[in-house]
Design a protein around this motif. Structure first.
Motif, mmCIF file in Angstrom:
data_model
loop_
_atom_site.group_PDB
_atom_site.id
_atom_site.type_symbol
_atom_site.label_atom_id
_atom_site.label_comp_id
_atom_site.label_asym_id
_atom_site.label_seq_id
_atom_site.Cartn_x
_atom_site.Cartn_y
_atom_site.Cartn_z
ATOM 1 N N LYS A 1 0.504 -0.544 -6.999
ATOM 2 C CA LYS A 1 -0.157 0.461 -7.835
ATOM 3 C C LYS A 1 0.803 1.033 -8.870
ATOM 4 O O LYS A 1 0.423 1.266 -10.022
ATOM 5 C CB LYS A 1 -0.715 1.578 -6.956
ATOM 6 C CG LYS A 1 -1.932 1.159 -6.152
ATOM 7 C CD LYS A 1 -2.361 2.249 -5.187
ATOM 8 C CE LYS A 1 -3.549 1.809 -4.350
ATOM 9 N NZ LYS A 1 -3.935 2.833 -3.337
ATOM 10 N N HIS A 2 2.052 1.237 -8.475
ATOM 11 C CA HIS A 2 3.025 1.748 -9.444
ATOM 12 C C HIS A 2 3.172 0.784 -10.619
ATOM 13 O O HIS A 2 3.139 1.193 -11.786
ATOM 14 C CB HIS A 2 4.374 1.974 -8.769
ATOM 15 C CG HIS A 2 5.423 2.511 -9.696
ATOM 16 N ND1 HIS A 2 6.221 1.683 -10.453
ATOM 17 C CD2 HIS A 2 5.773 3.773 -10.020
ATOM 18 C CE1 HIS A 2 7.024 2.422 -11.194
ATOM 19 N NE2 HIS A 2 6.773 3.687 -10.951
ATOM 20 N N THR B 1 -4.140 -9.409 -8.475
ATOM 21 C CA THR B 1 -3.855 -8.072 -7.970
ATOM 22 C C THR B 1 -3.644 -8.099 -6.464
ATOM 23 O O THR B 1 -2.702 -7.484 -5.945
ATOM 24 C CB THR B 1 -5.015 -7.120 -8.324
ATOM 25 O OG1 THR B 1 -5.178 -7.086 -9.744
ATOM 26 C CG2 THR B 1 -4.756 -5.719 -7.822
ATOM 27 N N LEU C 1 1.055 -1.498 -11.607
ATOM 28 C CA LEU C 1 -0.207 -1.630 -12.339
ATOM 29 C C LEU C 1 -0.565 -0.360 -13.101
ATOM 30 O O LEU C 1 -1.084 -0.431 -14.219
ATOM 31 C CB LEU C 1 -1.327 -1.983 -11.360
ATOM 32 C CG LEU C 1 -1.303 -3.416 -10.828
ATOM 33 C CD1 LEU C 1 -2.116 -3.526 -9.548
ATOM 34 C CD2 LEU C 1 -1.834 -4.387 -11.876
ATOM 35 N N PHE C 2 -0.305 0.812 -12.516
ATOM 36 C CA PHE C 2 -0.688 2.069 -13.167
ATOM 37 C C PHE C 2 0.200 2.394 -14.365
ATOM 38 O O PHE C 2 -0.256 2.945 -15.353
ATOM 39 C CB PHE C 2 -0.602 3.234 -12.184
ATOM 40 C CG PHE C 2 -1.615 3.224 -11.063
ATOM 41 C CD1 PHE C 2 -2.590 2.252 -10.969
ATOM 42 C CD2 PHE C 2 -1.573 4.208 -10.095
ATOM 43 C CE1 PHE C 2 -3.504 2.249 -9.923
ATOM 44 C CE2 PHE C 2 -2.488 4.228 -9.055
ATOM 45 C CZ PHE C 2 -3.451 3.244 -8.964
ATOM 46 N N THR C 3 1.506 2.067 -14.243
ATOM 47 C CA THR C 3 2.464 2.529 -15.248
ATOM 48 C C THR C 3 2.818 1.497 -16.303
ATOM 49 O O THR C 3 3.284 1.859 -17.391
ATOM 50 C CB THR C 3 3.776 2.967 -14.576
ATOM 51 O OG1 THR C 3 4.429 1.812 -14.014
ATOM 52 C CG2 THR C 3 3.531 4.001 -13.487
ATOM 53 N N SER C 4 2.663 0.211 -15.995
ATOM 54 C CA SER C 4 3.159 -0.876 -16.849
ATOM 55 C C SER C 4 4.665 -0.756 -17.084
ATOM 56 O O SER C 4 5.201 -1.309 -18.049
ATOM 57 C CB SER C 4 2.435 -0.903 -18.202
ATOM 58 O OG SER C 4 1.055 -1.102 -18.032
ATOM 59 N N SER D 1 1.459 0.569 -2.473
ATOM 60 C CA SER D 1 2.047 1.614 -3.306
ATOM 61 C C SER D 1 2.837 1.026 -4.471
ATOM 62 O O SER D 1 2.670 1.440 -5.625
ATOM 63 C CB SER D 1 2.943 2.525 -2.469
ATOM 64 O OG SER D 1 3.489 3.561 -3.247
ATOM 65 N N ALA E 1 -2.404 -2.011 -17.911
ATOM 66 C CA ALA E 1 -2.792 -0.631 -18.243
ATOM 67 C C ALA E 1 -2.339 -0.250 -19.648
ATOM 68 O O ALA E 1 -2.935 0.617 -20.284
ATOM 69 C CB ALA E 1 -2.209 0.339 -17.219
#
Length: 255
Positions: free
Chosen positions: A155-156, A142, A158-161, A152, A131
């Motif tokens: 996603k954390h 993934t 992957l979403f935030t790097s 969860s 990201a």
């Protein structure tokens, strides 16, 4: 001549693959991604090797993919050489342990997650940075991450790097153990030595079944191997006689 390479060290029944790229904190180059499946093919075919360790040189596991090769990785998408190397590591018939110190980021985290077990030093740091770079993380990678840590936590990451420390990695299930840096090598050696002493039949079957790669026919084949090999009889006899088991099963060449 480049200093970037993968090297193999074999001690008894355990092979250690070392990631080396000192100029780039052990980032994986295109040549190294291509080299890894070839090394793994050879180690899988070697009957003397019962377990494999993946680690990095000089106190760093792997800082990711060398972005000098970005165009080649982008053009391939999920068919990239990085995904092919990850899949080969994940499907190796022998148990794999990642010994992680320092940076374990991007492609490094990809390789660690593809191992069966991950043992980390307290100075290890983990991140999944697509990201931050504007990339789509490969679908197989993934899914493997999500199976390991849950939706969860995946996603954390992957979403935030966000860069997380070893203790947080332990809490979310990204690693299995955390030790002081000076204790890491000894623990990895002890763990792989213990695994190498166990029934190779049991370990190989367990790996396939846990990874959901064994259908009913394959599971029946594994049970047939137990009956034909005498592994269970030897294991029970050894337990009754309070001695180490002398397991002798090896995967048939045509399996």
């Amino acid at each position: 001549m480049s200093d970037a390479e993968l090297t193999v060290e074999v001690t008894g029944p355990v092979a250690t693959v070392v990631i080396r790229n000192p100029a780039r904190r052990n980032a994986m180059t295109a040549a190294m991604w291509r080299q890894l499946p070839v090394l793994l093919d050879g180690l899988e075919a070697d009957p003397a090797v019962h377990a494999l360790v993946l680690t990095g040189a000089d106190g760093t596991f792997c800082a990711g993919a060398d972005l000098g090769d970005l165009d080649e990785l982008l053009d391939a998408g999920d068919a990239s050489i990085a995904v092919a190397a990850e899949e080969r590591l994940a499907t190796l018939a022998k148990p794999t342990v990642a010994g992680i110190q320092g940076a374990c980021v991007g492609g490094g985290c990809q390789l660690a997650v593809a191992c069966d077990l991950r043992i980390a030093a307290t100075d290890a740091r983990f991140a999944v940075p697509p990201a931050r770079l504007g990339l789509v993380y490969p679908a197989p990678t993934t899914r493997r991450l999500a199976r390991l840590v849950g939706p969860s936590a995946a996603k954390h990451l992957l979403f935030t790097s966000e860069l997380i420390d070893a203790e947080r990695a332990l809490r979310v299930g990204l690693v299995d153990e955390v030790l002081p840096p000076d204790a890491l090598a000894a623990r990895v050696a002890a763990l792989t030595a213990a695994i190498a002493q166990r029934s190779r039949l049991t370990v190989a079957a367990a790996k396939e079944i846990v990874d959901d790669r064994a259908d009913e026919e394959r599971i029946a084949w594994w049970h047939g191997q137990v009956r034909a090999s005498g592994e269970a009889r030897e294991g029970v006899a050894a337990a009754n006689e309070r001695r180490p088991a002398r397991f002798g099963w090896a995967p048939p060449a045509d399996r």
